[in-house]
Design an enzyme around this catalytic site. Structure first.
Site, PDB file in Angstrom:
ATOM      1  CG  ASP A   2       8.905   4.032  -4.935  1.00 25.58           C
ATOM      2  OD1 ASP A   2      10.157   4.094  -4.851  1.00 25.58           O
ATOM      3  OD2 ASP A   2       8.299   3.030  -5.374  1.00 25.58           O
ATOM      4  CE  LYS A  23       8.750   4.054  -8.632  1.00 24.76           C
ATOM      5  NZ  LYS A  23       8.443   2.698  -9.116  1.00 24.76           N
ATOM      6  CG  ASP A  75      11.284   1.221  -8.046  1.00 27.01           C
ATOM      7  OD1 ASP A  75      10.672   1.807  -7.128  1.00 27.01           O
ATOM      8  OD2 ASP A  75      10.946   1.268  -9.246  1.00 27.01           O
ATOM      9  CE  LYS A  95       5.197   0.971  -1.362  1.00 25.06           C
ATOM     10  NZ  LYS A  95       5.466   0.353  -2.680  1.00 25.06           N
ATOM     11  CG  ASP A 118       4.716   3.685  -3.435  1.00 20.91           C
ATOM     12  OD1 ASP A 118       3.839   2.852  -3.705  1.00 20.91           O
ATOM     13  OD2 ASP A 118       5.933   3.404  -3.364  1.00 20.91           O
ATOM     14  CD  GLU A 136       9.461   1.319  -2.628  1.00 20.78           C
ATOM     15  OE1 GLU A 136       9.975   0.889  -3.672  1.00 20.78           O
ATOM     16  OE2 GLU A 136       8.253   1.618  -2.551  1.00 20.78           O
ATOM     17  NE  ARG A 175       9.023  -6.370  -3.513  1.00 18.42           N
ATOM     18  CZ  ARG A 175       8.919  -6.960  -4.686  1.00 18.42           C
ATOM     19  NH1 ARG A 175       9.483  -8.150  -4.896  1.00 18.42           N
ATOM     20  NH2 ARG A 175       8.263  -6.395  -5.675  1.00 18.42           N
TER      21      ARG A 175
HETATM   22  N1  BES Z   1       5.436   1.703  -5.762  1.00 17.38           N
HETATM   23  C1  BES Z   1       5.875   0.826  -6.760  1.00 17.38           C
HETATM   24  C2  BES Z   1       4.736   0.054  -7.426  1.00 17.38           C
HETATM   25  C3  BES Z   1       3.788   0.879  -8.271  1.00 17.38           C
HETATM   26  C4  BES Z   1       4.028   1.055  -9.617  1.00 17.38           C
HETATM   27  C5  BES Z   1       2.650   1.394  -7.718  1.00 17.38           C
HETATM   28  C6  BES Z   1       3.149   1.784 -10.398  1.00 17.38           C
HETATM   29  C7  BES Z   1       1.763   2.123  -8.496  1.00 17.38           C
HETATM   30  C8  BES Z   1       2.011   2.316  -9.819  1.00 17.38           C
HETATM   31  C9  BES Z   1       6.829  -0.199  -6.162  1.00 17.38           C
HETATM   32  O1  BES Z   1       7.593   0.225  -5.108  1.00 17.38           O
HETATM   33  C10 BES Z   1       7.765  -0.607  -7.256  1.00 17.38           C
HETATM   34  O2  BES Z   1       8.476   0.244  -7.713  1.00 17.38           O
HETATM   35  N2  BES Z   1       7.723  -1.862  -7.652  1.00 17.38           N
HETATM   36  C11 BES Z   1       8.534  -2.355  -8.684  1.00 17.38           C
HETATM   37  C12 BES Z   1       9.028  -3.716  -8.280  1.00 17.38           C
HETATM   38  C13 BES Z   1      10.161  -4.234  -9.145  1.00 17.38           C
HETATM   39  C14 BES Z   1      11.396  -3.369  -8.975  1.00 17.38           C
HETATM   40  C15 BES Z   1      10.451  -5.660  -8.719  1.00 17.38           C
HETATM   41  C16 BES Z   1       7.688  -2.430  -9.953  1.00 17.38           C
HETATM   42  O3  BES Z   1       6.483  -2.676  -9.870  1.00 17.38           O
HETATM   43  O4  BES Z   1       8.211  -2.195 -11.031  1.00 17.38           O
HETATM   44 ZN    ZN Z   2       6.764   1.781  -3.944  1.00 17.76          ZN
HETATM   45 ZN    ZN Z   3       9.393   1.197  -5.730  1.00 18.97          ZN
END
Ligand code: BES
Ligand code: ZN
Ligand code: ZN
Length: 470
Positions: free
Chosen positions: A240, A247, A317, A235, A258, A319, A321
């Site tokens: 992000d 966020k 967010d 990834k 990210d 994204e 996946r």
């Molecule tokens: N890049 C983030 C995950 C992340 C969070 C990595 C904190 C490192 C530290 C990912 O893209 C994300 O935002 N995931 C969301 C998913 C949710 C919207 C289902 C998350 O983890 O909150």
């Molecule tokens: Zn991300």
């Molecule tokens: Zn994200």
């Protein structure tokens, strides 16, 4: 700073200071016990004591196993780097602890100073590791291999640590091209036009509001007689912001990390090619920036992915996946691999489940999982399994498309993200795939083990170790 191994007795090496690792049991037997006792040194793990007039630095260890030696070496190198000694020497202890010493010095001594206008000056120039053992060649080989892996880990850290205004998807392309040129790898790039031709509708949607074009990077290392073919997928979200599902300010800070999965797979292929491993490796990277804008993809959009599976976007967010869905599909279409592993800072939920230090491992094959538990333990990385189940899988159901990009329930978020990816793994690859969520392990704001502030390079040591023993 130059670290080397010498086929010499330690007393025949000239250096400003001698470093010794000492357990509690050894302390009272030490020639300088009286002085050490006066200084209050108890040889506790990670404690250090300088005896400047004796030219000695003592480092406490609980035992002389790799974990304890690595950690003590980190204390040692930090102390030496803030001292005014120019050279230091220490003993290799044994062949099995030598990689830990190398990692302690290189990874624990790592600093990212690209943006400091006046980086602090380091006096230390030389660290010599002594070996008067008969098997010097074996030790030298271990040292050289350890150096390759540690330097590849720093290579990964450097890219992750680079600021997002500088390290955007097109700069990732440049980094990959340079790596390919330096290490004689093949490199092909798909820019947005080609991504459209390849029907990468999910990946393209994520990057649409960015001023930097998205790119798919494919690097290959092809030795003459490979024992196995392995695809590594990373990834590469160079930033992000969350997209329209923006966020919160505090959650956005650090999101340059990210791209750590992409940077890790570049570190892995770098290490494998320098170690000349007999494994063919394909690294696939989805380099994308998730931003906001009038043309941003939005919650309620329906995306048609490369595999034709339609995806309901409920949160922009989630994204990573979406990008991985297309890159995984592309990787499986292009290369018939024996194994396919993906690396992604995919979910905050992974940190909730396992803590910040542990990589979440998900997949269908118990054999691969256990191989990675072993590889992780032996190389000094922490891994934890997160189990799939059919109940969590149902939570990704969409009323309007084939699948939703978020779960309908708030629990088990790391696993539902893994199950989303599973939807894009072809039937004959199910038992050959493993997903690594490095959201916690890839980046740290407080030092731990041989990790300093910033990117850790999570995955590089573990996967290289796995590939060596495949
Ligand atoms: N890049 C983030 C995950 C992340 C969070 C990595 C904190 C490192 C530290 C990912 O893209 C994300 O935002 N995931 C969301 C998913 C949710 C919207 C289902 C998350 O983890 O909150
Ligand atoms: Zn991300
Ligand atoms: Zn994200």
């Amino acid at each position: 700073m130059n670290t080397k191994i010498l086929n010499k007795n330690i007393s025949d090496i000239s250096a400003n200071i001698l470093v010794e690792f000492l357990t509690e049991d050894e302390l009272s037997l030490h020639a300088e016990y009286k002085l050490l006792n006066l200084a209050g040194f108890k040889a506790e793990q990670d404690s250090i004591c300088f005896l400047h007039e004796k030219g000695l630095l003592l480092c406490g260890v609980e035992s002389k196993n790799s974990e304890d030696v690595r950690s003590a070496t980190v204390s040692m190198i930090k102390a030496l780097k803030s001292s005014n000694y120019e050279s230091a020497k220490l003993s290799a202890i044994s062949n099995s602890t030598l990689p830990a010493i190398v990692e302690g010095i290189v990874l624990g001594g790592y600093e990212f100073n690209d943006y400091k206008s006046k980086p602090k000056e380091i006096t230390l120039k030389d660290v010599s590791i002594a070996s008067n053992e008969l098997n010097f060649e074996e030790l030298e080989n271990t040292f050289n291999e350890g150096m390759i892996v540690a330097k590849a880990t720093c290579f990964t850290r450097d890219i992750v640590n680079t600021a997002p205004q500088e390290m955007h998807p097109q700069s990732m392309v440049e980094v990959a091209r340079k790596l390919a040129a330096d290490n004689s790898l093949e490199c092909s790039i798909l820019q947005e036009k080609e991504l459209e031709e390849e029907n990468m509708g999910a990946m393209l949607a994520v990057g649409r509001a960015s001023v930097h074009g998205s790119a798919l990077i494919h690097l290959s290392y092809k030795p003459a007689n490979p024992k196995k073919i392995i695809s590594l997928v990373g990834k590469g979200l160079t930033y992000d912001s969350g997209g329209l599902s923006l966020k919160a300010p505090t959650a956005m800070v650090t999101m340059k990390m990210d791209k750590a999965g992409a940077c890790a797979v570049m570190g892995m292929i770098k290490a494998a090619s320098e170690l000349k491993l007999e494994v063919e490796i394909h690294a696939f990277i989805g380099a994308v920036e998730n931003m906001v804008g009038a043309n941003a993809y939005k919650p309620d959009d329906i995306l048609v992915s490369r595999s034709k599976t339609t995806i309901e976007v409920r949160n922009t967010d989630a994204e990573g996946r979406l990008v991985l869905a297309d890159v995984l599909a592309y990787a499986q279409d292009k290369i018939k691999a024996d194994y396919i592993f993906d690396f992604a800072t995919l979910t905050g939920a992974c940190m909730v489940a396992l803590g910040q230090y542990t990589t979440g491992v998900m997949g269908h094959s118990d054999k691969i999982k256990n191989d990675f538990l072993k590889a992780g333990t032996e190389s000094g990385e922490l891994v934890g399994f997160l189990p799939f189940n059919k109940h969590l899988k149902k939570l990704l159901k969409s009323e309007i498309a084939d699948i939703s990009n978020t779960s309908s329930k708030p629990y088990g978020g790391a696993i539902t993200a893994g199950l989303f990816l599973d939807k894009f793994i072809q039937d004959d690859m199910k038992d050959k795939w493993m997903h690594f969520d490095i959201a916690g392990s890839a980046y740290t704001e407080t030092p731990w083990d041989c990790n300093v502030y910033g990117a850790t390079g999570a995955g590089v040591r573990m996967v290289t170790h796995y590939l060596k023993n495949i």
